[in-house]
Scaffold this motif. Structure first.
Motif, mmCIF file in Angstrom:
data_model
loop_
_atom_site.group_PDB
_atom_site.id
_atom_site.type_symbol
_atom_site.label_atom_id
_atom_site.label_comp_id
_atom_site.label_asym_id
_atom_site.label_seq_id
_atom_site.Cartn_x
_atom_site.Cartn_y
_atom_site.Cartn_z
ATOM 1 N N ALA A 1 27.852 -30.348 13.141
ATOM 2 C CA ALA A 1 27.855 -30.646 14.573
ATOM 3 C C ALA A 1 26.444 -30.957 15.071
ATOM 4 C CB ALA A 1 28.449 -29.476 15.351
ATOM 5 N N SER B 1 32.553 -31.240 12.946
ATOM 6 C CA SER B 1 32.098 -30.832 14.278
ATOM 7 C C SER B 1 33.230 -30.161 15.043
ATOM 8 C CB SER B 1 31.584 -32.040 15.061
ATOM 9 O OG SER B 1 30.415 -32.563 14.480
ATOM 10 N N VAL B 2 34.415 -30.748 14.999
ATOM 11 C CA VAL B 2 35.569 -30.142 15.666
ATOM 12 C C VAL B 2 35.925 -28.812 15.004
ATOM 13 C CG1 VAL B 2 37.995 -30.457 16.286
ATOM 14 C CG2 VAL B 2 36.417 -32.406 16.363
ATOM 15 N N LEU C 1 34.459 -25.223 16.036
ATOM 16 C CA LEU C 1 34.958 -24.366 17.112
ATOM 17 C C LEU C 1 35.452 -23.052 16.534
ATOM 18 C CD1 LEU C 1 36.995 -26.922 19.261
ATOM 19 C CD2 LEU C 1 34.994 -25.624 20.024
ATOM 20 N N ALA D 1 30.450 -28.851 19.731
ATOM 21 C CA ALA D 1 31.520 -29.480 18.956
ATOM 22 C C ALA D 1 31.867 -30.857 19.504
ATOM 23 C CB ALA D 1 32.754 -28.586 18.952
ATOM 24 N N VAL D 2 31.971 -30.966 20.826
ATOM 25 C CA VAL D 2 32.357 -32.240 21.437
ATOM 26 C C VAL D 2 31.258 -33.276 21.272
ATOM 27 C CG1 VAL D 2 32.883 -33.391 23.620
ATOM 28 C CG2 VAL D 2 33.944 -31.189 23.091
ATOM 29 N N CYS E 1 30.887 -34.377 17.629
ATOM 30 C CA CYS E 1 31.952 -35.295 17.239
ATOM 31 C C CYS E 1 31.719 -36.685 17.826
ATOM 32 C CB CYS E 1 33.300 -34.742 17.683
ATOM 33 S SG CYS E 1 34.713 -35.769 17.204
ATOM 34 N N ILE F 1 39.524 -36.780 12.918
ATOM 35 C CA ILE F 1 39.487 -36.036 14.182
ATOM 36 C C ILE F 1 40.829 -35.374 14.448
ATOM 37 C CG2 ILE F 1 39.223 -36.252 16.686
ATOM 38 C CD1 ILE F 1 37.181 -38.451 16.187
ATOM 39 N N LEU G 1 41.425 -31.440 14.949
ATOM 40 C CA LEU G 1 41.986 -30.953 16.219
ATOM 41 C C LEU G 1 43.256 -30.150 15.974
ATOM 42 C CD1 LEU G 1 41.501 -33.968 18.654
ATOM 43 C CD2 LEU G 1 40.459 -31.702 18.838
ATOM 44 N N ARG H 1 42.287 -26.725 14.805
ATOM 45 C CA ARG H 1 41.642 -25.886 15.812
ATOM 46 C C ARG H 1 42.372 -25.920 17.156
ATOM 47 N NH1 ARG H 1 40.472 -22.423 13.743
ATOM 48 N NH2 ARG H 1 38.979 -21.644 15.279
ATOM 49 N N VAL I 1 41.186 -24.724 20.992
ATOM 50 C CA VAL I 1 41.115 -25.700 22.087
ATOM 51 C C VAL I 1 41.993 -25.263 23.245
ATOM 52 C CG1 VAL I 1 41.635 -28.088 22.740
ATOM 53 C CG2 VAL I 1 40.538 -27.613 20.545
#
Length: 450
Positions: free
Chosen positions: A157, A199-200, A203, A215-216, A219, A242, A246, A249, A253
């Motif tokens: 990240a 990166s995602v 989390l 993380a955001v 990404c 991605i 997602l 995680r 989220v």
């Protein structure tokens, strides 16, 4: 009771250890306690994936240094050689791939198109990166899960964030497709794909605001790099990696989302959409240029099937590669004879004066180099991290480990169908380190032999 991790094989810190910052630093470096060694491995994993995303060949240097440190430490008996059953698929697949590819280079060294035994040994030397897990796994086994994959995800990240200024500066200097510190758009695109997914995955189960922002932004930065690389073969993999991350995680989220008021939820949605829109605007010129080039090639092919376009040259190379593979399907020709093996099947005028270092398809490249045996070894390499993670999906970190393995394979394999995947120092070291870490993050089963 058997040891739960490699940390349990180390002696506790000496009771007379010096106190103070200097004494603590010396203890961490030279007489690490169980906790110190685990934390140091965590920082190593973090640093590697920062460099894997944004540092070019710096990742290769770090991987070699860490493997060398591990070898020295094992020789000095600072920790035991520890390889679990769950490590074997990744370990054996990489050793097998090295043996097949190196064996092909050496066997064909004196044949037609070969460059001699000296050059063959040079090619074998470049493949030695695939043997690093022999030394990396015992080092990584000295950590519990929290010091393996979680720091790696956080490092990716951070690397994704760093890719934003790196790509902007690279584009300002080059004015075209971005290569970053990797020096080549191909490796950059694959490493950025990996960073986007990781990166995602950075989390945690209960993410704080700073971890969510990291993380955001990580990404988005990695996605920006993938698009700016201009590697059309890598673009389809971006939404896939991605989506995988997602899905893995989704709980974190949703928890972060439900903890906010409707007003904050709206603000967060707007911020993410603005970030995506900003990336889309920033990459529009590069994407437009690459799409126009492809449309132009297709238009020329429609007007004249035999026109000398980039797509036609690649098609001709694929056809020649398949013919060369069919002529010698079992053991190939060796890397040194890769291009000379397909030349008899190429239009000498269309390809006059230049050649390609690889055949723009990893299976075709490996097939020409080492035949069906090489393709089988490659398939084993690709399947090993996913198989390992799937078998360990019920253990600590199972969901994120499985997602990491799928992101890794997708990030490498999808671009590999139309461009480069292995046989570049950055890509080889990143795959080896990531696959090894996925395997070493699997905790040993209770009662499993040490």
């Amino acid at each position: 009771m058997p040891p739960r991790s490699g940390l349990d094989l180390l002696a506790p810190a000496p009771a007379h250890a010096r106190t103070g910052s200097l004494g603590h630093a010396r203890a961490v470096l030279f007489r690490p306690s169980r906790l110190d060694l685990g934390r140091r491995n965590g920082w190593s994993n973090f640093a590697f994936f920062v460099l894997a995303a944004a540092g070019g060949s710096g990742a290769t240097v770090v991987a070699i240094l860490l493997a060398s440190w591990s070898l020295i430490s094992m020789a000095l008996r600072r920790f035991r050689v520890r390889i679990e059953r769950s490590d074997l698929p990744v370990l054996l697949s990489l050793i097998g791939f090295f043996a097949v590819m190196a064996g092909s280079d050496l066997i064909h060294a004196g044949g037609d198109g070969g460059a001699g035994l000296g050059h063959a040994w040079h090619l074998v030397g470049k493949l030695l990166l695939f043997l690093l897990p022999v030394f990396l796994i015992p080092r990584m086994r000295c950590s519990v899960f929290r010091d393996t994959l979680p720091p790696a995800f956080a490092g990716a990240a951070v690397g994704g964030v760093l890719l934003i200024p790196i790509c902007i500066l690279s584009y300002a200097i080059e004015g075209e497709r971005v290569a970053g510190l990797a020096g080549n758009p191909g490796p950059l695109s694959i490493c950025a794909l990996l960073a986007a997914g990781f990166s995602v995955l950075s989390l945690p189960d209960h993410p704080t605001r700073s971890r969510a922002v990291l993380a955001v932004v990580g990404c988005l930065g990695a996605s920006f790099a993938v698009m700016m690389s201009g590697m059309r073969g890598a673009w389809p993999a971006l939404p896939v990696v991605i989506a995988i991350a997602l899905f893995a995680r989704r709980g974190a989220v949703v928890e972060r989302w439900r903890a906010k008021s409707p007003l904050v939820q709206a603000a967060m949605s707007v911020a993410v959409l603005l970030g995506v829109a900003l990336v889309a605007v920033a990459v529009a010129r590069v994407v437009g240029t690459r799409v126009e080039a492809m449309v132009s090639d297709l238009s020329q092919i429609a007007a004249d099937v035999d026109s000398a376009t980039s797509l036609n040259l690649r098609r001709a190379m694929y056809e020649a590669g398949m013919q060369a593979f069919a002529a010698q399907p079992f053991f190939g020709y060796g890397e040194a004879a890769r291009w000379s093996a397909i030349q008899p099947y190429l239009d000498s005028q269309a390809f006059a004066g230049f050649s390609f270092s690889h055949l723009h398809n990893i299976f075709l490249t490996v097939g020409v180099d080492a035949g069906l045996l090489g393709i089988a070894a490659l398939c084993f390499v690709l399947a090993a991290p996913v198989w390992t993670a799937w078998r360990a999906r019920g253990r600590i970190g199972g969901g994120r480990r499985l997602a990491a393995s799928l992101v890794l394979v997708t990030a490498f394999l999808v671009p590999g169908f139309s461009n480069i995947m292995f046989f570049h120092d950055i890509l080889d070291s990143v795959w080896v380190f990531a696959a090894t870490l996925i395997a070493a993050s699997v905790p040993p089963r209770q009662g499993q032999a040490a």
